[in-house]
Enzyme design. Structure first.
Site, PDB file in Angstrom:
ATOM      1  N   VAL A 194       0.835  -1.187   0.000  1.00 38.57           N
ATOM      2  CA  VAL A 194       0.000   0.000   0.000  1.00 38.57           C
ATOM      3  C   VAL A 194       0.875   1.243   0.000  1.00 38.57           C
ATOM      4  O   VAL A 194       2.026   1.209   0.437  1.00 38.57           O
ATOM      5  CB  VAL A 194      -0.958  -0.011   1.225  1.00 38.57           C
ATOM      6  CG1 VAL A 194      -0.178  -0.040   2.525  1.00 38.57           C
ATOM      7  CG2 VAL A 194      -1.928   1.161   1.210  1.00 38.57           C
ATOM      8  N   CYS A 195       0.313   2.354  -0.496  1.00 31.28           N
ATOM      9  CA  CYS A 195       0.929   3.671  -0.442  1.00 31.28           C
ATOM     10  C   CYS A 195       2.207   3.721  -1.290  1.00 31.28           C
ATOM     11  O   CYS A 195       2.167   3.508  -2.491  1.00 31.28           O
ATOM     12  CB  CYS A 195       1.194   4.043   1.012  1.00 31.28           C
ATOM     13  SG  CYS A 195       1.618   5.780   1.276  1.00 31.28           S
ATOM     14  N   ALA A 196       3.353   3.977  -0.669  1.00 24.56           N
ATOM     15  CA  ALA A 196       4.607   4.070  -1.416  1.00 24.56           C
ATOM     16  C   ALA A 196       5.144   2.704  -1.822  1.00 24.56           C
ATOM     17  O   ALA A 196       5.884   2.591  -2.814  1.00 24.56           O
ATOM     18  CB  ALA A 196       5.657   4.799  -0.570  1.00 24.56           C
ATOM     19  N   TYR A 244       0.176   5.354  -3.833  1.00 28.69           N
ATOM     20  CA  TYR A 244      -0.070   6.744  -3.453  1.00 28.69           C
ATOM     21  C   TYR A 244       0.105   7.620  -4.701  1.00 28.69           C
ATOM     22  O   TYR A 244       1.103   7.512  -5.410  1.00 28.69           O
ATOM     23  CB  TYR A 244       0.905   7.177  -2.367  1.00 28.69           C
ATOM     24  CG  TYR A 244       0.545   8.502  -1.755  1.00 28.69           C
ATOM     25  CD1 TYR A 244      -0.413   8.580  -0.749  1.00 28.69           C
ATOM     26  CD2 TYR A 244       1.131   9.683  -2.211  1.00 28.69           C
ATOM     27  CE1 TYR A 244      -0.772   9.794  -0.191  1.00 28.69           C
ATOM     28  CE2 TYR A 244       0.776  10.908  -1.666  1.00 28.69           C
ATOM     29  CZ  TYR A 244      -0.180  10.957  -0.654  1.00 28.69           C
ATOM     30  OH  TYR A 244      -0.540  12.174  -0.119  1.00 28.69           O
ATOM     31  N   SER A 251      -2.927  -0.799  -2.828  1.00 30.26           N
ATOM     32  CA  SER A 251      -3.860   0.243  -2.421  1.00 30.26           C
ATOM     33  C   SER A 251      -3.124   1.570  -2.328  1.00 30.26           C
ATOM     34  O   SER A 251      -1.886   1.622  -2.410  1.00 30.26           O
ATOM     35  CB  SER A 251      -4.515  -0.120  -1.087  1.00 30.26           C
ATOM     36  OG  SER A 251      -5.545   0.781  -0.758  1.00 30.26           O
TER      37      SER A 251
END
Length: 252
Positions: A169-171, A191, A218
């Site tokens: 998720v994210c980075a 992200y 995500s």
């Protein structure tokens, strides 16, 4: 003479009455029952299965919980870490948080300064496998530390080759998975910062949660509950995921 005759008579009567008295005392149930239950009662107790035995005999085999590994490091994102671990624990998974810190320390200072103590190092956790799922939180520079953790990357490549589920998720989809060729496509999300989107390339999606094959991705802290629920669905099925989501008041 009178006294001697009386003593003799009393003694004779006692000896005559003693057998009858003994027989009466030993034959009355009240005396025996106080010390020893009737034989039929003892037999019933011995033959009757205990409560534990009855439960053991009637209960179905219990499946071991799904095992989930969540690697973190200094600079990992705390909301994402918590959403992943807490949500999957609600499904019944056994979740282990492992430190990828290069110095082997378990205490991780997260991206916003909160401190989380891992259960084990990544090396030790991988040695205690197998794992049903491996999930990488984002956060910077946490994602970079995960990217540079050789045992973790080797394990993720093995999972990719074997079609075993993992997520980020994210980075981390951009910094970890894309860097090491671990995004099989056709789509992934991360992200939405320009540098991360560029790393993901043409497969970048605007969806909050994307599942491509065995890989789930995500966008960030705000999408992490939905991400955790999707990870739970991958392990336990949609029906259970919908039930957990309703309990958490999350609209999927």
């Amino acid at each position: 003479m009178v006294s001697s005759e009386r003593i003799f008579l009393c003694t004779a009567m006692f000896h005559i009455a003693l057998p009858a008295l003994s027989k009466t005392l030993t034959s009355r149930p009240i005396f025996r029952a106080k010390l020893f239950p009737p034989t039929s009662f003892v037999s019933t107790i011995l033959k009757r299965p205990s409560l534990t035995t009855r439960r053991t005999m009637s209960s179905a085999p219990v499946e071991p919980p799904k095992r989930v590994l969540v690697p973190i490091a200094d600079g990992s994102e705390e909301i994402e870490t918590t959403c992943i671990t807490d949500t999957l624990a609600r499904f019944g998974a056994s979740v282990t948080v492992a430190s990828a810190n290069a110095d082997g320390s378990l205490l991780c200072t997260m991206s916003r300064g909160l401190r989380i103590s891992a259960c084990a190092t990544v090396d030790a956790a991988l040695a205690s496998g197998p794992w049903d799922l491996v999930v990488l939180p984002g956060g910077m520079p946490g994602a970079e530390h995960l990217r540079d953790c050789a045992p973790l990357i080797a394990h993720l490549k093995d999972r990719a080759a074997g079609g075993l589920p993992y997520g980020a998720v994210c980075a981390s989809p951009a910094v970890v998975l894309a860097t090491h060729g671990l995004l099989p496509g056709p789509a992934a999300t991360c992200y939405p910062a320009p540098g991360f989107l560029k790393a993901v390339g043409e497969m970048a999606s605007e969806e909050e949660v994307v599942v491509s094959g065995c890989v789930a991705t995500s966008q960030g802290p705000g999408t992490s509950l939905k991400f955790g629920l999707m990870l739970g669905e991958m392990l336990y099925g949609k029906e259970k995921a919908d039930k957990i989501a309703a309990e958490m008041l999350v609209v999927r």
